[in-house]
Scaffold this active site. Structure first.
Site, PDB file in Angstrom:
ATOM      1  CB  CYS A   1      43.520  49.221  34.248  1.00  0.00           C
ATOM      2  SG  CYS A   1      41.850  49.655  34.972  1.00  0.00           S
TER       3      CYS A   1
ATOM      4  CG  HIS B   1      41.703  47.198  39.344  1.00  0.00           C
ATOM      5  ND1 HIS B   1      42.743  47.546  38.899  1.00  0.00           N
ATOM      6  CD2 HIS B   1      41.047  47.032  38.021  1.00  0.00           C
ATOM      7  CE1 HIS B   1      42.908  48.004  37.580  1.00  0.00           C
ATOM      8  NE2 HIS B   1      41.621  47.432  37.237  1.00  0.00           N
TER       9      HIS B   1
ATOM     10  CG  HIS C   1      44.036  42.971  34.502  1.00  0.00           C
ATOM     11  ND1 HIS C   1      44.506  43.994  35.008  1.00  0.00           N
ATOM     12  CD2 HIS C   1      42.753  43.399  34.094  1.00  0.00           C
ATOM     13  CE1 HIS C   1      43.924  45.155  35.122  1.00  0.00           C
ATOM     14  NE2 HIS C   1      42.797  44.950  34.515  1.00  0.00           N
TER      15      HIS C   1
END
Length: 403
Positions: free
Chosen positions: A161, A328, A294
């Site tokens: 990520c 995400h 995040h």
């Protein structure tokens, strides 16, 4: 001392941007959605699964086209749309074709491998497949390079990520060191059965939309996305009196090396990444106007990130996550949220924490409420990206508005 105070380093400007996500097929649509948000998560249509889940899936019509390429993939097409917008945007500001190209991805091309494997297992004909052209994570970057005729050095980063955040940091270091005068950076990922099933097995996602930093967090919502930024020396932009969006003022990259999927206890790696970014930018914690977190919406990530932010920044520092809006996007997340950070500075307003105003008792952060929060003209924004394997990257952008 900040990086750009050291005489042999150059300052880095963002001169072009482009993106695609469920929140919009370009920067204009994304900007509108940030300040007039809608719930966009739906059940997946491109993949069939044996469990219930919601995703942030981009309509196929947004990246459809006729391409005769040995590198053609869904992730590549999404990347092409975003990269093309970025370069066209840069050209309106006098930018030339990039000399270097760095992109990040977690699983680009995996949908091609799945199609091949499923055809092997099914009753029908077996699909032809060239793994080294369409099945590898570098396939999307190769497709973009081919379609946009980018002749310079090309690199693919795959650090889960943090992939595109690390790509952005590396590209900024290339500019700062004088290696290149223009670098295209960004990343992509598309929803595929492997990714959805993997996160489902880890109990990190589910049938309810994500609720970053909420008291009850049902898990993350995975999404499609691609985002790119064009980087150039700030000094050149100033000398040529060209427009630019923001300065990449600092970054911090650390690795926990503690666990395959869990962050370090107490967020040690995240803390070091944020402190490194502040030191490089020559800023103090109280200089940060807003933190673009995040914020995946999982129990562990949000708690650890909140504790890390709380240990570094004043309690009054506003925090929000974009993932409640567009999910995400994995390898695209760092670049897409960098663009959100810059759009927010240009708009003078930090977007809300979608769609939750109240932090849970285990998340000691001040969330941006519905409607957003005003930012000063001269803003400094920190954007976090954390990934599997203990990879951490924090980026700091200094706004150009009012300067």
């Amino acid at each position: 001392m900040s990086l750009h105070d050291k005489g042999h380093f150059r300052r880095v400007a963002v001169t072009g941007m482009g993106c695609i996500s469920v929140a919009g097929r370009d920067i204009c649509e994304l900007r509108q959605m940030l300040y007039a948000p809608q719930q966009l998560f739906r059940k997946p249509t491109r993949v069939s699964l044996g469990f219930d889940i919601v995703v942030a899936e981009i309509p196929e019509s947004w990246y459809a086209g006729e391409f005769k390429s040995q590198f053609d993939t869904v992730a590549g097409r999404m990347s092409y749309v975003a990269a093309q917008e970025c370069l066209e945007d840069g050209r309106t500001r006098g930018a030339q074709k990039p000399e270097g190209f760095i992109m990040g991805s977690s699983a680009a091309g995996q949908e091609q491998n799945e199609t091949f494997v499923f055809s092997l297992l099914g009753p029908g004909p077996v699909h032809s497949h060239d793994f080294f052209k369409r099945g590898v994570v570098a396939s999307a970057g190769r497709f973009v390079s081919e379609q946009l005729d980018i002749q310079g050095q090309m690199m693919t980063i795959s650090t889960a990520c943090t992939s595109s955040a690390n790509a952005l940091a590396l590209g900024a270091s290339w500019i700062a060191a004088g290696r290149y005068d223009s670098v295209l950076v960004g990343g992509c990922d598309d929803i595929c059965a492997t990714t959805l099933s993997g996160f489902h097995t880890l109990l990190l996602t589910g049938p309810s939309p994500c609720q970053p930093f909420a008291a009850i967090r049902p898990g993350m919502t995975l999404g499609d996305g691609a985002a790119f930024l064009l980087l150039e020396p700030l000094e050149r932009c100033l000398a040529e009196q060209r427009e630019w969006y923001a300065e990449v003022a600092g970054f911090g990259m650390t690795a926990d090396a503690q666990h395959m999927t869990s962050p370090s206890v107490g967020g040690v790696g995240a803390i070091r990444a944020m402190q490194q970014a502040l030191a490089m930018a020559g800023l103090k914690p109280e200089d940060i106007s807003w933190i673009n977190a995040h914020g995946t919406g999982t129990e562990l990530n949000d708690r650890v990130e909140s504790e890390a932010i709380h240990s570094v920044f004043p309690d009054t520092t506003p925090v929000s996550s974009n993932k409640g809006l567009f999910g995400h996007t994995l390898g695209a997340a760092g670049a897409l949220e960098a663009i959100v950070s810059i759009v927010a500075m240009q708009s003078g307003r930090a977007p809300q924490n979608f769609f939750n105003d109240t932090a849970g008792p285990d998340c000691p952060v001040r969330l941006v409420p519905g409607g957003g929060l005003s930012l000063p003209d001269r803003s400094n924004v920190l954007s976090n990206s954390f990934g599997f394997g203990g990879s951490n990257c924090s980026l700091i952008f200094c706004g150009n508005k009012g300067q």
